[in-house]
Design a protein around this motif. Sequence first.
Motif, PDB file in Angstrom:
ATOM      1  N   ASN A 131       0.808  -1.213   0.000  1.00  0.00           N
ATOM      2  CA  ASN A 131       0.000   0.000   0.000  1.00  0.00           C
ATOM      3  C   ASN A 131       0.848   1.274   0.000  1.00  0.00           C
ATOM      4  O   ASN A 131       0.359   2.345   0.358  1.00  0.00           O
ATOM      5  N   GLY A 132       2.093   1.156  -0.414  1.00  0.00           N
ATOM      6  CA  GLY A 132       2.926   2.325  -0.650  1.00  0.00           C
ATOM      7  C   GLY A 132       3.764   2.810   0.514  1.00  0.00           C
ATOM      8  O   GLY A 132       4.447   3.832   0.401  1.00  0.00           O
ATOM      9  N   TYR A 133       3.765   2.110   1.628  1.00  0.00           N
ATOM     10  CA  TYR A 133       4.575   2.521   2.774  1.00  0.00           C
ATOM     11  C   TYR A 133       6.010   2.068   2.576  1.00  0.00           C
ATOM     12  O   TYR A 133       6.256   0.997   2.038  1.00  0.00           O
ATOM     13  N   GLN A 134       6.934   2.916   3.016  1.00  0.00           N
ATOM     14  CA  GLN A 134       8.353   2.584   2.940  1.00  0.00           C
ATOM     15  C   GLN A 134       8.956   2.702   4.334  1.00  0.00           C
ATOM     16  O   GLN A 134       8.598   3.600   5.103  1.00  0.00           O
ATOM     17  N   GLU A 135       9.881   1.818   4.609  1.00  0.00           N
ATOM     18  CA  GLU A 135      10.540   1.841   5.907  1.00  0.00           C
ATOM     19  C   GLU A 135      11.324   3.141   6.067  1.00  0.00           C
ATOM     20  O   GLU A 135      12.064   3.538   5.171  1.00  0.00           O
ATOM     21  N   THR A 136      11.145   3.790   7.224  1.00  0.00           N
ATOM     22  CA  THR A 136      11.882   5.014   7.521  1.00  0.00           C
ATOM     23  C   THR A 136      13.001   4.746   8.513  1.00  0.00           C
ATOM     24  O   THR A 136      14.059   5.355   8.431  1.00  0.00           O
ATOM     25  N   HIS A 137      12.754   3.866   9.465  1.00  0.00           N
ATOM     26  CA  HIS A 137      13.778   3.523  10.445  1.00  0.00           C
ATOM     27  C   HIS A 137      13.301   2.352  11.301  1.00  0.00           C
ATOM     28  O   HIS A 137      12.142   1.963  11.219  1.00  0.00           O
ATOM     29  N   ARG A 138      14.211   1.846  12.094  1.00  0.00           N
ATOM     30  CA  ARG A 138      13.888   0.788  13.054  1.00  0.00           C
ATOM     31  C   ARG A 138      14.296   1.264  14.438  1.00  0.00           C
ATOM     32  O   ARG A 138      15.213   2.067  14.574  1.00  0.00           O
ATOM     33  N   GLY A 139      13.586   0.761  15.426  1.00  0.00           N
ATOM     34  CA  GLY A 139      13.906   1.153  16.790  1.00  0.00           C
ATOM     35  C   GLY A 139      13.388   0.128  17.769  1.00  0.00           C
ATOM     36  O   GLY A 139      12.588  -0.752  17.415  1.00  0.00           O
ATOM     37  N   PRO A 140      13.828   0.234  19.008  1.00  0.00           N
ATOM     38  CA  PRO A 140      13.413  -0.743  20.012  1.00  0.00           C
ATOM     39  C   PRO A 140      11.945  -0.582  20.400  1.00  0.00           C
ATOM     40  O   PRO A 140      11.423   0.529  20.449  1.00  0.00           O
ATOM     41  N   LEU A 150       7.243   2.829   9.259  1.00  0.00           N
ATOM     42  CA  LEU A 150       7.025   3.044   7.830  1.00  0.00           C
ATOM     43  C   LEU A 150       6.181   4.302   7.645  1.00  0.00           C
ATOM     44  O   LEU A 150       5.411   4.680   8.531  1.00  0.00           O
ATOM     45  N   ALA A 151       6.309   4.924   6.468  1.00  0.00           N
ATOM     46  CA  ALA A 151       5.535   6.128   6.190  1.00  0.00           C
ATOM     47  C   ALA A 151       5.316   6.268   4.685  1.00  0.00           C
ATOM     48  O   ALA A 151       6.002   5.636   3.882  1.00  0.00           O
ATOM     49  N   LYS A 152       4.367   7.129   4.364  1.00  0.00           N
ATOM     50  CA  LYS A 152       4.126   7.519   2.974  1.00  0.00           C
ATOM     51  C   LYS A 152       3.459   8.892   3.006  1.00  0.00           C
ATOM     52  O   LYS A 152       2.879   9.286   4.022  1.00  0.00           O
ATOM     53  N   PRO A 153       3.530   9.637   1.901  1.00  0.00           N
ATOM     54  CA  PRO A 153       2.889  10.946   1.874  1.00  0.00           C
ATOM     55  C   PRO A 153       1.371  10.805   2.061  1.00  0.00           C
ATOM     56  O   PRO A 153       0.769   9.855   1.557  1.00  0.00           O
ATOM     57  N   ALA A 154       0.790  11.754   2.771  1.00  0.00           N
ATOM     58  CA  ALA A 154      -0.676  11.760   2.923  1.00  0.00           C
ATOM     59  C   ALA A 154      -1.290  12.177   1.593  1.00  0.00           C
ATOM     60  O   ALA A 154      -0.684  12.915   0.817  1.00  0.00           O
ATOM     61  N   ALA A 155      -2.498  11.705   1.337  1.00  0.00           N
ATOM     62  CA  ALA A 155      -3.160  12.012   0.063  1.00  0.00           C
ATOM     63  C   ALA A 155      -3.552  13.470  -0.004  1.00  0.00           C
ATOM     64  O   ALA A 155      -3.821  14.128   0.951  1.00  0.00           O
TER      65      ALA A 155
END
Length: 155
Positions: A131-140, A150-155
């Motif tokens: 659905n278009g989300y891409q990993e931005t970072h990982r954390g505990p 994960l994130a993607k631009p809002a419509a």
Amino acid sequence: MTEPIIAAAEAGDAGELLTLQRAAYVSEAQIYGDPLLPPLVETIAALDAEIAAGGVLKAVLGNRIVGTGRARLEGDTWHLGRIAVAPDMQGRGIGTLILTALEARAPEAAAHCALFTGFKSEANLRLYERNGYQETHRGPGRPGVELVHLAKPAA
């Protein structure tokens, strides 16, 4: 299968939504060996408050709630979470319907939509990436759980 109706959760839905959420998250708890994942220990009072704030959606098929999800605005980020589908209804596109409906509710102030899941939650990661989300970072997260954000631009 008839497509479920996506609607705002209402006062009085909390018990059924919490039951559905717990059933859906049992498999996540098994993956991570953690029976105290936050969705499994959330209280009805906490969920009632989120419903009252207007951030909770439900997927209804016939007379049954088969899915849920929620979102809230924080700064310019529309945070999505607690997306859950009844175990016997998974794999039928209901998660995508909920995700899409949550994204559609993003206010104008939202620059992007964001969510997270555990690093071992392969089905969730596939759903979000599809659905278009891409990993931005990982954390505990909780002990032994690395969270994938994960994130993607809002419509």
